[in-house]
Write an enzyme that holds these catalytic residues in place. Sequence first.
Site, PDB file in Angstrom:
ATOM      1  N   TRP A  81       0.822  -1.213   0.000  1.00 34.63           N
ATOM      2  CA  TRP A  81       0.000   0.000   0.000  1.00 34.63           C
ATOM      3  C   TRP A  81       0.855   1.263   0.000  1.00 34.63           C
ATOM      4  O   TRP A  81       0.335   2.346  -0.252  1.00 34.63           O
ATOM      5  CB  TRP A  81      -0.916   0.001   1.238  1.00 34.63           C
ATOM      6  CG  TRP A  81      -0.158  -0.276   2.508  1.00 34.63           C
ATOM      7  CD1 TRP A  81      -0.034  -1.484   3.135  1.00 34.63           C
ATOM      8  CD2 TRP A  81       0.634   0.648   3.270  1.00 34.63           C
ATOM      9  NE1 TRP A  81       0.795  -1.360   4.235  1.00 34.63           N
ATOM     10  CE2 TRP A  81       1.206  -0.064   4.343  1.00 34.63           C
ATOM     11  CE3 TRP A  81       0.909   2.023   3.152  1.00 34.63           C
ATOM     12  CZ2 TRP A  81       2.039   0.528   5.282  1.00 34.63           C
ATOM     13  CZ3 TRP A  81       1.739   2.620   4.090  1.00 34.63           C
ATOM     14  CH2 TRP A  81       2.289   1.868   5.151  1.00 34.63           C
ATOM     15  N   ASN A  82       2.154   1.174   0.314  1.00 33.06           N
ATOM     16  CA  ASN A  82       2.902   2.435   0.504  1.00 33.06           C
ATOM     17  C   ASN A  82       3.271   3.122  -0.814  1.00 33.06           C
ATOM     18  O   ASN A  82       3.473   4.327  -0.839  1.00 33.06           O
ATOM     19  CB  ASN A  82       4.128   2.240   1.406  1.00 33.06           C
ATOM     20  CG  ASN A  82       5.099   1.216   0.883  1.00 33.06           C
ATOM     21  OD1 ASN A  82       4.775   0.453  -0.031  1.00 33.06           O
ATOM     22  ND2 ASN A  82       6.278   1.173   1.446  1.00 33.06           N
TER      23      ASN A  82
ATOM     24  N   PRO B  46      -3.266  -6.281  -5.548  1.00 36.47           N
ATOM     25  CA  PRO B  46      -2.846  -5.070  -4.838  1.00 36.47           C
ATOM     26  C   PRO B  46      -3.151  -5.183  -3.343  1.00 36.47           C
ATOM     27  O   PRO B  46      -3.908  -6.058  -2.925  1.00 36.47           O
ATOM     28  CB  PRO B  46      -3.697  -3.981  -5.487  1.00 36.47           C
ATOM     29  CG  PRO B  46      -4.948  -4.690  -5.906  1.00 36.47           C
ATOM     30  CD  PRO B  46      -4.564  -6.108  -6.224  1.00 36.47           C
ATOM     31  N   ALA B  47      -2.575  -4.281  -2.560  1.00 37.73           N
ATOM     32  CA  ALA B  47      -2.845  -4.268  -1.120  1.00 37.73           C
ATOM     33  C   ALA B  47      -4.305  -3.879  -0.869  1.00 37.73           C
ATOM     34  O   ALA B  47      -4.876  -3.078  -1.611  1.00 37.73           O
ATOM     35  CB  ALA B  47      -1.910  -3.292  -0.432  1.00 37.73           C
TER      36      ALA B  47
ATOM     37  N   GLY C 218       6.785  -6.197   0.119  1.00 37.07           N
ATOM     38  CA  GLY C 218       6.046  -6.088   1.375  1.00 37.07           C
ATOM     39  C   GLY C 218       6.962  -6.412   2.533  1.00 37.07           C
ATOM     40  O   GLY C 218       8.188  -6.315   2.418  1.00 37.07           O
ATOM     41  N   SER C 219       6.366  -6.850   3.616  1.00 35.32           N
ATOM     42  CA  SER C 219       7.149  -7.098   4.823  1.00 35.32           C
ATOM     43  C   SER C 219       7.973  -8.374   4.699  1.00 35.32           C
ATOM     44  O   SER C 219       7.623  -9.300   3.952  1.00 35.32           O
ATOM     45  CB  SER C 219       6.204  -7.205   6.023  1.00 35.32           C
ATOM     46  OG  SER C 219       5.329  -8.290   5.827  1.00 35.32           O
TER      47      SER C 219
ATOM     48  N   GLU D 231      11.066  -8.012  -2.560  1.00 37.35           N
ATOM     49  CA  GLU D 231      11.578  -6.709  -2.136  1.00 37.35           C
ATOM     50  C   GLU D 231      10.946  -6.465  -0.781  1.00 37.35           C
ATOM     51  O   GLU D 231       9.766  -6.138  -0.680  1.00 37.35           O
ATOM     52  CB  GLU D 231      11.188  -5.658  -3.188  1.00 37.35           C
ATOM     53  CG  GLU D 231      12.110  -4.468  -3.181  1.00 37.35           C
ATOM     54  CD  GLU D 231      11.568  -3.384  -2.292  1.00 37.35           C
ATOM     55  OE1 GLU D 231      11.916  -3.399  -1.096  1.00 37.35           O
ATOM     56  OE2 GLU D 231      10.799  -2.551  -2.773  1.00 37.35           O
ATOM     57  N   LEU D 232      11.733  -6.703   0.279  1.00 31.03           N
ATOM     58  CA  LEU D 232      11.156  -6.804   1.623  1.00 31.03           C
ATOM     59  C   LEU D 232      11.531  -5.604   2.490  1.00 31.03           C
ATOM     60  O   LEU D 232      11.855  -4.551   1.976  1.00 31.03           O
ATOM     61  CB  LEU D 232      11.611  -8.131   2.242  1.00 31.03           C
ATOM     62  CG  LEU D 232      11.322  -9.358   1.366  1.00 31.03           C
ATOM     63  CD1 LEU D 232      11.836 -10.637   2.014  1.00 31.03           C
ATOM     64  CD2 LEU D 232       9.833  -9.481   1.064  1.00 31.03           C
TER      65      LEU D 232
ATOM     66  N   CYS E 112      10.261   1.253   2.489  1.00 32.35           N
ATOM     67  CA  CYS E 112      11.247   0.234   2.889  1.00 32.35           C
ATOM     68  C   CYS E 112      12.660   0.805   2.883  1.00 32.35           C
ATOM     69  O   CYS E 112      13.558   0.238   3.480  1.00 32.35           O
ATOM     70  CB  CYS E 112      11.131  -0.968   1.965  1.00 32.35           C
ATOM     71  SG  CYS E 112      11.148  -0.488   0.244  1.00 32.35           S
TER      72      CYS E 112
ATOM     73  N   GLU F 129      11.670  -2.302  11.728  1.00 35.24           N
ATOM     74  CA  GLU F 129      11.349  -1.314  10.704  1.00 35.24           C
ATOM     75  C   GLU F 129      10.253  -0.424  11.288  1.00 35.24           C
ATOM     76  O   GLU F 129       9.163  -0.897  11.590  1.00 35.24           O
ATOM     77  CB  GLU F 129      10.850  -2.066   9.465  1.00 35.24           C
ATOM     78  CG  GLU F 129      10.791  -1.215   8.249  1.00 35.24           C
ATOM     79  CD  GLU F 129      10.424  -2.017   7.001  1.00 35.24           C
ATOM     80  OE1 GLU F 129       9.774  -3.065   7.117  1.00 35.24           O
ATOM     81  OE2 GLU F 129      10.791  -1.565   5.909  1.00 35.24           O
TER      82      GLU F 129
ATOM     83  N   GLU G 289      15.015  -4.670  -9.203  1.00 37.37           N
ATOM     84  CA  GLU G 289      14.029  -4.035 -10.085  1.00 37.37           C
ATOM     85  C   GLU G 289      14.680  -2.789 -10.685  1.00 37.37           C
ATOM     86  O   GLU G 289      15.365  -2.054  -9.994  1.00 37.37           O
ATOM     87  CB  GLU G 289      12.769  -3.673  -9.293  1.00 37.37           C
ATOM     88  CG  GLU G 289      12.037  -4.918  -8.801  1.00 37.37           C
ATOM     89  CD  GLU G 289      10.768  -4.626  -8.019  1.00 37.37           C
ATOM     90  OE1 GLU G 289      10.743  -3.664  -7.235  1.00 37.37           O
ATOM     91  OE2 GLU G 289       9.799  -5.388  -8.189  1.00 37.37           O
TER      92      GLU G 289
HETATM   93  P1  ADP Z   1       3.058  -4.033   4.906  1.00 40.49           P
HETATM   94  O1  ADP Z   1       3.743  -4.264   6.192  1.00 40.49           O
HETATM   95  O2  ADP Z   1       3.713  -3.056   4.016  1.00 40.49           O
HETATM   96  O3  ADP Z   1       1.573  -3.881   5.036  1.00 40.49           O
HETATM   97  P2  ADP Z   1       2.548  -6.667   4.035  1.00 40.49           P
HETATM   98  O4  ADP Z   1       3.615  -7.651   3.806  1.00 40.49           O
HETATM   99  O5  ADP Z   1       1.610  -6.875   5.179  1.00 40.49           O
HETATM  100  O6  ADP Z   1       3.318  -5.315   4.112  1.00 40.49           O
HETATM  101  O7  ADP Z   1       1.674  -6.454   2.738  1.00 40.49           O
HETATM  102  C1  ADP Z   1       2.197  -6.443   1.432  1.00 40.49           C
HETATM  103  C2  ADP Z   1       1.285  -7.240   0.544  1.00 40.49           C
HETATM  104  O8  ADP Z   1       1.213  -8.563   1.063  1.00 40.49           O
HETATM  105  C3  ADP Z   1      -0.150  -6.743   0.467  1.00 40.49           C
HETATM  106  O9  ADP Z   1      -0.631  -6.938  -0.854  1.00 40.49           O
HETATM  107  C4  ADP Z   1      -0.882  -7.640   1.426  1.00 40.49           C
HETATM  108  O10 ADP Z   1      -2.241  -7.808   1.100  1.00 40.49           O
HETATM  109  C5  ADP Z   1      -0.134  -8.940   1.246  1.00 40.49           C
HETATM  110  N1  ADP Z   1      -0.216  -9.836   2.411  1.00 40.49           N
HETATM  111  C6  ADP Z   1      -0.283  -9.488   3.712  1.00 40.49           C
HETATM  112  N2  ADP Z   1      -0.345 -10.593   4.486  1.00 40.49           N
HETATM  113  C7  ADP Z   1      -0.313 -11.659   3.670  1.00 40.49           C
HETATM  114  C8  ADP Z   1      -0.329 -13.079   3.859  1.00 40.49           C
HETATM  115  N3  ADP Z   1      -0.410 -13.613   5.078  1.00 40.49           N
HETATM  116  N4  ADP Z   1      -0.261 -13.868   2.773  1.00 40.49           N
HETATM  117  C9  ADP Z   1      -0.172 -13.322   1.540  1.00 40.49           C
HETATM  118  N5  ADP Z   1      -0.156 -12.010   1.284  1.00 40.49           N
HETATM  119  C10 ADP Z   1      -0.219 -11.173   2.329  1.00 40.49           C
END
Ligand code: ADP
Length: 493
Positions: free
Chosen positions: A160-161, A185-186, A238-239, A260-261, A294, A391, A468
């Site tokens: 989402w960021n 997408p998020a 994402g995370s 890309e974490l 990130c 983070e 990327e």
């Molecule tokens: P952030 O900490 O930036 O919210 P997330 O890793 O939670 O990062 O989210 C990044 C993406 O991963 C989003 O599209 C979110 O919907 C997806 N996501 C979050 N949790 C899960 C999960 N358990 N399994 C698969 N995708 C996920």
Amino acid sequence: MSALAFDMNTPTGFAARLIADPLPAGWTGATFPVFNPATGGHLADVADMGPTEATAAVATATGALPGWAGRTAKDRAAAMMAWHDLIIRNRDELARLLTLEMGKPLAEALGEVMHGASYIAWFAEEAKRLNGEIIPSPDPRRRMLVLRQPVGVVAAITPWNFPSAMIMRKVAPALAAGCPVVIKPAEDTPLSAIALLRLATEAGLPDGVLSLVTCQRAPDVARVLTEHRGVRKLSFTGSTAVGKLLMAQCAGTVKKISLELGGNAPFIVCEDADLDAAVAGAMLAKFRNAGQTCISANRFLVHEAVMAAFTEKLMARIAGLQAGDGLAGGTTLGPIINARGLDNVDSLVQAAVAEGASLLTGGHRLDRDGTFYAPTVLTGVTPAMEIFRAEIFGPVVTLCSFSNISEAIALANDTDYGLAAYAYTRDMNRMWLLSEALEFGMVALNDGTVGSEAAPFGGMKESGIGREGSRHGIDDYVELKYVGMGGINQSAA
Ligand code: ADP
């Protein structure tokens, strides 16, 4: 701000042409709401898709693969540029939409749209340079060739960021290589994705080359995308925690992955640094997107001789930040994405204070609508504190002093993350030492940003796999195929 009148709390009041009705044609299934984090206002209801739709999207992408991969690179590049040009033409609308669903100031949102589009233009060009190889053969009867072919159907799971740029950054190299993409997408920010895909259709990208699966519960859809045999590659931003989970899920089908974490960027200020430049860089690296990136500076490592001067200058700049709705003129600090994010930031700050750090400013949420956190500065932060390891993802500066460059490097590398690092010094020897010793995928020297379509973006250690952007970015979407041609007898010719 645009003179266009629109009501930011109604779905039809904004970006009306792109997203007047955010639901797919004929959608009768469940929906989920999208909110504006700056006001708490309801923006739109979006299709809550599930495993059935994800499976169908993979089938559609699989159907589109031969046609798209079979086009000439020149054709694919032209289709990508048609999409790029429409994005540029609609940039103001896309930026407004982005600010509404994500909260970042409008100028940053516009910057994000332009940054994302630059990847499409870059990779449209790279499509034409996906050259193979002919290797000098050690055997006179054999010729050795290498083909570079599309990896196949790609799944992209985005955060989402950067709701707009992260999609373009993944889709661009995939399309260039000849791969269709299924995008998830998020859940907080699906509107930018919907708008981008509508523009792709308008631009004439063939049906099925891009599909979107919006959903509120990511795990169900992600499981289909990671376990489906028809998906040959996952690209995730994402995370780190979710990245590890998805990596494990991909193991069953041995998918290629790009991850890309998270990051824990050090921002090193040496005693010889230009402090005004360092403070300007710090404001960018820390407060852009309210610290929710990130590559945000997470730990400020400052030489003890300049700590007082740096802190004073930084505090003066922070006092000038203006928190508010990203659509309002003058706003430089948007909200935290949601209540959960706000709680995370605040609990890290409170834990640091309990562990002995001192608050110079901030340390609390802002008393206003939306999910805002006060710009915060903590001194006396040490590696023993959780905030040094985690983070932060919020507008929080943590200050930690060092007495020599070796100590700074050791402190900087004392993390499982390895995405971006920043350092300010005017000494050429220190620049080289830092460039080579910092265990991070990207090192910014005397600069507060690292993102560019022309440079490889990505991390080491638990910050990820793959890059990327740049000419390297397309490699993650390409299979190398060796073709050995034997039985050649030139004397028979
Ligand atoms: P952030 O900490 O930036 O919210 P997330 O890793 O939670 O990062 O989210 C990044 C993406 O991963 C989003 O599209 C979110 O919907 C997806 N996501 C979050 N949790 C899960 C999960 N358990 N399994 C698969 N995708 C996920």
